[in-house]
Enzyme design. Structure first.
Site, PDB file in Angstrom:
ATOM      1  N   CYS A 119      -2.261 -10.100  -6.929  1.00  0.00           N
ATOM      2  CA  CYS A 119      -2.033  -9.824  -8.337  1.00  0.00           C
ATOM      3  C   CYS A 119      -3.012  -8.767  -8.809  1.00  0.00           C
ATOM      4  O   CYS A 119      -3.932  -8.402  -8.080  1.00  0.00           O
ATOM      5  CB  CYS A 119      -2.285 -11.080  -9.164  1.00  0.00           C
ATOM      6  SG  CYS A 119      -1.472 -12.526  -8.501  1.00  0.00           S
ATOM      7  N   ARG A 144       0.271  -3.842  -7.322  1.00  0.00           N
ATOM      8  CA  ARG A 144      -0.338  -5.019  -6.713  1.00  0.00           C
ATOM      9  C   ARG A 144       0.565  -6.249  -6.820  1.00  0.00           C
ATOM     10  O   ARG A 144       0.232  -7.320  -6.309  1.00  0.00           O
ATOM     11  CB  ARG A 144      -1.670  -5.331  -7.402  1.00  0.00           C
ATOM     12  CG  ARG A 144      -2.682  -4.225  -7.287  1.00  0.00           C
ATOM     13  CD  ARG A 144      -3.954  -4.596  -8.001  1.00  0.00           C
ATOM     14  NE  ARG A 144      -4.600  -5.737  -7.392  1.00  0.00           N
ATOM     15  CZ  ARG A 144      -5.401  -5.680  -6.341  1.00  0.00           C
ATOM     16  NH1 ARG A 144      -5.656  -4.533  -5.775  1.00  0.00           N
ATOM     17  NH2 ARG A 144      -5.951  -6.770  -5.848  1.00  0.00           N
ATOM     18  N   TRP A 176       2.013 -11.465  -8.358  1.00  0.00           N
ATOM     19  CA  TRP A 176       2.837 -11.512  -7.143  1.00  0.00           C
ATOM     20  C   TRP A 176       2.699 -12.930  -6.626  1.00  0.00           C
ATOM     21  O   TRP A 176       1.637 -13.341  -6.175  1.00  0.00           O
ATOM     22  CB  TRP A 176       2.322 -10.505  -6.129  1.00  0.00           C
ATOM     23  CG  TRP A 176       3.199 -10.327  -4.940  1.00  0.00           C
ATOM     24  CD1 TRP A 176       4.478  -9.857  -4.925  1.00  0.00           C
ATOM     25  CD2 TRP A 176       2.869 -10.577  -3.576  1.00  0.00           C
ATOM     26  NE1 TRP A 176       4.952  -9.803  -3.634  1.00  0.00           N
ATOM     27  CE2 TRP A 176       3.983 -10.246  -2.796  1.00  0.00           C
ATOM     28  CE3 TRP A 176       1.727 -11.066  -2.935  1.00  0.00           C
ATOM     29  CZ2 TRP A 176       4.008 -10.373  -1.410  1.00  0.00           C
ATOM     30  CZ3 TRP A 176       1.747 -11.189  -1.557  1.00  0.00           C
ATOM     31  CH2 TRP A 176       2.878 -10.854  -0.815  1.00  0.00           C
ATOM     32  N   ASN A 192      -6.858 -13.536  -9.809  1.00  0.00           N
ATOM     33  CA  ASN A 192      -6.256 -12.985  -8.589  1.00  0.00           C
ATOM     34  C   ASN A 192      -6.995 -13.613  -7.417  1.00  0.00           C
ATOM     35  O   ASN A 192      -8.211 -13.536  -7.350  1.00  0.00           O
ATOM     36  CB  ASN A 192      -6.428 -11.459  -8.564  1.00  0.00           C
ATOM     37  CG  ASN A 192      -6.093 -10.859  -7.208  1.00  0.00           C
ATOM     38  OD1 ASN A 192      -5.212 -11.348  -6.521  1.00  0.00           O
ATOM     39  ND2 ASN A 192      -6.794  -9.817  -6.832  1.00  0.00           N
ATOM     40  N   GLY A 193      -6.243 -14.255  -6.512  1.00  0.00           N
ATOM     41  CA  GLY A 193      -6.880 -14.905  -5.365  1.00  0.00           C
ATOM     42  C   GLY A 193      -6.211 -16.233  -5.105  1.00  0.00           C
ATOM     43  O   GLY A 193      -5.108 -16.489  -5.609  1.00  0.00           O
ATOM     44  N   GLU A 241       6.691   2.978  13.268  1.00  0.00           N
ATOM     45  CA  GLU A 241       6.351   3.326  11.881  1.00  0.00           C
ATOM     46  C   GLU A 241       7.585   3.875  11.143  1.00  0.00           C
ATOM     47  O   GLU A 241       7.831   3.542   9.981  1.00  0.00           O
ATOM     48  CB  GLU A 241       5.189   4.335  11.875  1.00  0.00           C
ATOM     49  CG  GLU A 241       4.754   4.845  10.527  1.00  0.00           C
ATOM     50  CD  GLU A 241       4.259   3.767   9.566  1.00  0.00           C
ATOM     51  OE1 GLU A 241       4.092   2.606   9.981  1.00  0.00           O
ATOM     52  OE2 GLU A 241       4.092   4.086   8.383  1.00  0.00           O
ATOM     53  N   LYS A 269       9.199   2.154   7.808  1.00  0.00           N
ATOM     54  CA  LYS A 269       9.422   2.877   6.545  1.00  0.00           C
ATOM     55  C   LYS A 269      10.884   2.707   6.119  1.00  0.00           C
ATOM     56  O   LYS A 269      11.170   2.490   4.950  1.00  0.00           O
ATOM     57  CB  LYS A 269       9.106   4.368   6.713  1.00  0.00           C
ATOM     58  CG  LYS A 269       7.636   4.684   6.815  1.00  0.00           C
ATOM     59  CD  LYS A 269       6.966   4.624   5.475  1.00  0.00           C
ATOM     60  CE  LYS A 269       5.592   4.032   5.430  1.00  0.00           C
ATOM     61  NZ  LYS A 269       5.062   3.002   6.139  1.00  0.00           N
ATOM     62  N   GLU A 282      11.368  -0.871   4.818  1.00  0.00           N
ATOM     63  CA  GLU A 282      10.708  -1.311   3.589  1.00  0.00           C
ATOM     64  C   GLU A 282      11.171  -0.564   2.345  1.00  0.00           C
ATOM     65  O   GLU A 282      11.217  -1.156   1.278  1.00  0.00           O
ATOM     66  CB  GLU A 282       9.176  -1.318   3.717  1.00  0.00           C
ATOM     67  CG  GLU A 282       8.478   0.012   3.689  1.00  0.00           C
ATOM     68  CD  GLU A 282       6.946  -0.144   3.708  1.00  0.00           C
ATOM     69  OE1 GLU A 282       6.299   0.765   4.207  1.00  0.00           O
ATOM     70  OE2 GLU A 282       6.412  -1.154   3.216  1.00  0.00           O
ATOM     71  N   HIS A 311      16.765  -2.310  28.572  1.00  0.00           N
ATOM     72  CA  HIS A 311      16.468  -3.711  28.857  1.00  0.00           C
ATOM     73  C   HIS A 311      16.980  -4.638  27.755  1.00  0.00           C
ATOM     74  O   HIS A 311      16.487  -5.759  27.628  1.00  0.00           O
ATOM     75  CB  HIS A 311      14.956  -3.889  29.065  1.00  0.00           C
ATOM     76  CG  HIS A 311      14.435  -3.093  30.213  1.00  0.00           C
ATOM     77  ND1 HIS A 311      14.769  -3.383  31.530  1.00  0.00           N
ATOM     78  CD2 HIS A 311      13.672  -1.973  30.265  1.00  0.00           C
ATOM     79  CE1 HIS A 311      14.189  -2.497  32.329  1.00  0.00           C
ATOM     80  NE2 HIS A 311      13.531  -1.622  31.586  1.00  0.00           N
ATOM     81  N   LYS A 349       1.451  -3.852  -2.545  1.00  0.00           N
ATOM     82  CA  LYS A 349       0.652  -2.825  -1.878  1.00  0.00           C
ATOM     83  C   LYS A 349      -0.431  -3.435  -1.009  1.00  0.00           C
ATOM     84  O   LYS A 349      -0.720  -2.954   0.072  1.00  0.00           O
ATOM     85  CB  LYS A 349       0.020  -1.928  -2.938  1.00  0.00           C
ATOM     86  CG  LYS A 349      -0.858  -0.799  -2.383  1.00  0.00           C
ATOM     87  CD  LYS A 349      -0.023   0.237  -1.691  1.00  0.00           C
ATOM     88  CE  LYS A 349      -0.844   1.301  -1.009  1.00  0.00           C
ATOM     89  NZ  LYS A 349      -0.047   2.030  -0.002  1.00  0.00           N
TER      90      LYS A 349
HETATM   91  O1  M6R Z   1      -4.219  -2.262   3.474  1.00  0.00           O
HETATM   92  P1  M6R Z   1      -3.780  -2.468   4.891  1.00  0.00           P
HETATM   93  O2  M6R Z   1      -3.768  -1.215   5.688  1.00  0.00           O
HETATM   94  O3  M6R Z   1      -4.578  -3.549   5.578  1.00  0.00           O
HETATM   95  O4  M6R Z   1      -2.287  -2.994   4.773  1.00  0.00           O
HETATM   96  C1  M6R Z   1      -1.588  -3.452   5.887  1.00  0.00           C
HETATM   97  C2  M6R Z   1      -0.112  -3.562   5.600  1.00  0.00           C
HETATM   98  O5  M6R Z   1       0.120  -4.504   4.597  1.00  0.00           O
HETATM   99  C3  M6R Z   1       0.502  -2.225   5.172  1.00  0.00           C
HETATM  100  O6  M6R Z   1       0.250  -1.233   6.117  1.00  0.00           O
HETATM  101  C4  M6R Z   1       2.023  -2.359   4.988  1.00  0.00           C
HETATM  102  O7  M6R Z   1       2.633  -2.595   6.214  1.00  0.00           O
HETATM  103  C5  M6R Z   1       2.564  -1.098   4.308  1.00  0.00           C
HETATM  104  N1  M6R Z   1       3.323  -1.448   3.143  1.00  0.00           N
HETATM  105  C6  M6R Z   1       3.451  -0.277   5.151  1.00  0.00           C
HETATM  106  O8  M6R Z   1       3.945   0.846   4.488  1.00  0.00           O
END
Ligand code: M6R
Length: 601
Positions: free
Chosen positions: A2, A27, A75, A99-100, A477, A481, A484, A500, A596
């Site tokens: 959050c 966040r 969140w 937050n936590g 990666e 992308k 997500e 395989h 994020k």
């Molecule tokens: O802040 P971090 O690099 O530790 O975050 C790790 C993942 O949560 C982050 O890379 C996530 O996979 C991204 N949204 C990917 O775009």
């Protein structure tokens, strides 16, 4: 995860709270709320849904509030997103935002219920409001300190009481920053949210608690002792955290990569001597004594770790294991192991927990992160900052390519200290590295070509990304992308592994992106999928004489050594995913169900 904010000063708190909350929406954004002091009472407004909607209701109610208030964007972790679970939570004249995670909240809840407190939400956070209320006589700081003595878990916390002339805030394992304005103090989970108001910030450290008036802050350290407040001047401007003319933060951040890479390199290399200067908190002798490297990370940062595996083996002769933090078991950690945590935010709970576990086995530890003063930096012996500036889009872009560059610098540093790389080899690598920002710029200039390709496959039911060696992590990666932000089921695969199993999924309806800038072996994998009717978009080196014979469409990238072409391919797959999601009209900067920074395990 959050975001929390607070304000105390001579302005009306509402507009400031809503504005700072919107800057923290990355966040989490499933519900939001504010509590403001109004005519000697606390007025609370909260609901499920977006902050902008809540702000309209606040305005319709005549924008109540004077001098101070707190706010929250949520969140969900404990309790579904709903009006009742939204923060602030109240108890009598007390209101809190948190937050936590309060780990012992069930036990505290039972105890408080026995004492007559009634709970109205399903959250762990509500116990904080009641506990503080229980201890509150006259002194809000004292009540909060007493309450937190019973709490196990993590918190960034702001507390407001109708009869208190000041706010209280506290942090443990969740980020919190204070900003000093003219006759005002601001509070937020991160610095960019504060920049329109002030550049003078105070970063709270773990265990600290503060009494915040409009004109001063009294800070107590983790031991309960007063500590002098250190004000840090932020030099990057508010514009750096705004979209700067792009339609989305993600597109802006993709375009910032040449600059971000320059910043990551700046002042750290001497191409003439083939030397890299990084403060690793380790002597060259210790580096020579290393037996292996263990890397821990999540998501995109994990893909950076996978690239490090092959690179450290080649450049420094070091065996590397890379583990997803949530699956970490510390089998390989020995005193001569270098532990490396990669996390752009420096706050990812799984990564922090795994690092803490791994550190108990001894050995040196290092972090690669983008956020100065983030929690990870307090856990490790040395930190390499990627220096990208804030990344607002949920999808990691510039922070990833800068992580790759930081890994390249680290590999050269380790390789030279261990004499696995000769000065001449290092020199050549560094000279080429200085050209990388210019090459990335040339990939960005292909955006229209990439957009057209992306749009032509935007309605595909499934995507494949294939690569080998350094390009295998980049294929993962690319698929991440696409998943997500474009919500298209996508697989990243090592080219050689297709036969395989996953080849069975390939049909004429499956676009395959082949990362084909390193070596010829990938061409046989391209032929395999072409034979099953798939269209193949190849990312290939300019002037490759063979690729046109096997691929359906080609995006040509500048020629460079394989490790650097991983960065160029990354930029191309980021643009591909971006333009696909844009064509589909999706909320690119805030994809559904994602946040994020993931500060829960
Ligand atoms: O802040 P971090 O690099 O530790 O975050 C790790 C993942 O949560 C982050 O890379 C996530 O996979 C991204 N949204 C990917 O775009």
């Amino acid at each position: 995860m959050c975001g929390i904010v607070a304000y105390i000063g001579d302005q009306r708190p509402g507009p400031i709270l809503f504005d700072t909350l919107k800057r923290l929406e990355y966040r989490g954004y499933d519900s939001a709320g504010v509590a403001v002091k109004s005519d000697g009472n606390i007025e609370v407004l909260k609901s499920a849904g977006r902050i902008a909607d809540l702000e309209k209701i606040y305005q319709m109610r005549g924008s109540p509030g004077e001098s101070m208030g707190i706010g929250h964007t949520r969140w969900a972790t404990h309790g579904r997103p709903s009006d009742i679970n939204a923060h602030p939570h109240t108890s009598g004249e007390i209101a809190i935002v948190h937050n936590g995670i309060i780990e012992n909240y069930l036990e505290l809840r039972d105890h408080l219920t026995e004492m007559g407190y009634q709970f109205s939400s399903e959250t762990d956070s509500e116990v904080l409001a009641h506990l503080i209320h229980f201890y509150y006589k006259k002194d809000l700081l004292e009540a909060t300190i007493k309450a937190l003595e019973h709490v196990e878990g993590s918190y960034a916390l702001a507390v407001l009481a109708a009869s208190s002339p000041y706010l209280v805030c506290a942090r443990k394992d969740s980020p919190l920053v204070l900003g000093q304005g003219k006759s005002a103090f601001y509070l937020a989970s991160d610095v960019p949210a504060l920049l329109p108001y002030t550049r003078d910030v105070i970063r709270m450290k773990d265990g600290e608690i503060a009494r915040v008036y409009a004109d001063r802050v009294e800070m107590l350290d983790a031991g309960g002792m007063p500590r002098a407040v250190e004000i840090e001047r932020i030099t990057w401007d508010a514009d750096a955290a705004e979209k700067g003319g792009y339609t989305h933060f993600m597109l802006k951040e993709i375009h910032e990569q040449p600059r971000a890479i320059r910043e990551t390199i700046a002042g750290r290399i001497s191409e003439i001597d083939g030397e890299v200067r990084l403060d690793l908190g380790m002597s060259d002798e210790e580096i020579r004594g290393l037996e292996r490297v263990s890397i821990i990370a999540c998501g995109t940062s994990y893909h950076a770790g996978m690239l490090a595996k092959n690179l450290f083996a080649r450049a420094a002769g070091l065996p590397v294991d890379v583990e997803v933090a949530s699956e970490f078991i510390n089998l390989q950690i020995r005193p001569r192991t270098l532990l490396l945590g990669i996390t752009q935010s420096g706050e990812t709970a799984d990564t922090l927990l795994a690092l803490k576990k791994a550190k108990t086995c001894g050995g040196r530890s290092l972090a690669i992160t983008n956020v100065v003063g983030s929690t990870v930096t307090g856990l490790v012996d040395g930190t390499i900052y990627t220096r990208c500036g804030p990344e607002i889009g949920v999808a990691a872009t510039k922070t990833f390519t800068s992580q790759l560059v930081a890994i390249i610098l680290l590999a050269i540093k380790l390789g030279r200290a261990r004499e696995h790389l000769t000065p001449d080899q290092a020199r050549k690598m560094l000279i080429e590295l200085t050209k990388l920002p210019g090459l990335v710029q040339r990939v960005l200039e292909k955006r229209e070509e990439i957009r057209k390709i992306a749009e032509s496959y935007a309605h595909a039911g499934c995507y494949f990304f294939i690569g080998r060696d350094y390009l295998y992590p980049i294929s993962l990666e690319g698929a991440l992308k696409m998943k997500e932000i474009a919500y298209i089921p996508s697989e990243g695969y090592a080219g050689g592994e297709l036969k395989h199993g996953p080849l069975a999924l390939i049909t004429e309806k499956t676009p395959v992106v082949a990362l084909a800038t390193c070596g010829r072996k990938i061409q046989s994998n391209i032929k395999e999928v072409r034979a099953r009717g798939a269209d193949v978009v190849a990312l290939a080196t300019e002037g490759d004489p063979d690729i046109a014979k096997v691929a359906s469409r080609i995006i040509e990238l500048p020629g460079t050594r394989p490790i650097y072409s991983a960065v160029l391919c990354t930029v191309a797959v980021q643009l591909l995913a971006y333009y696909t999601a844009n064509k589909l009209g999706l909320p690119i900067d805030k994809p559904r169900n994602l946040a994020k920074c993931v500060t829960v395990e």
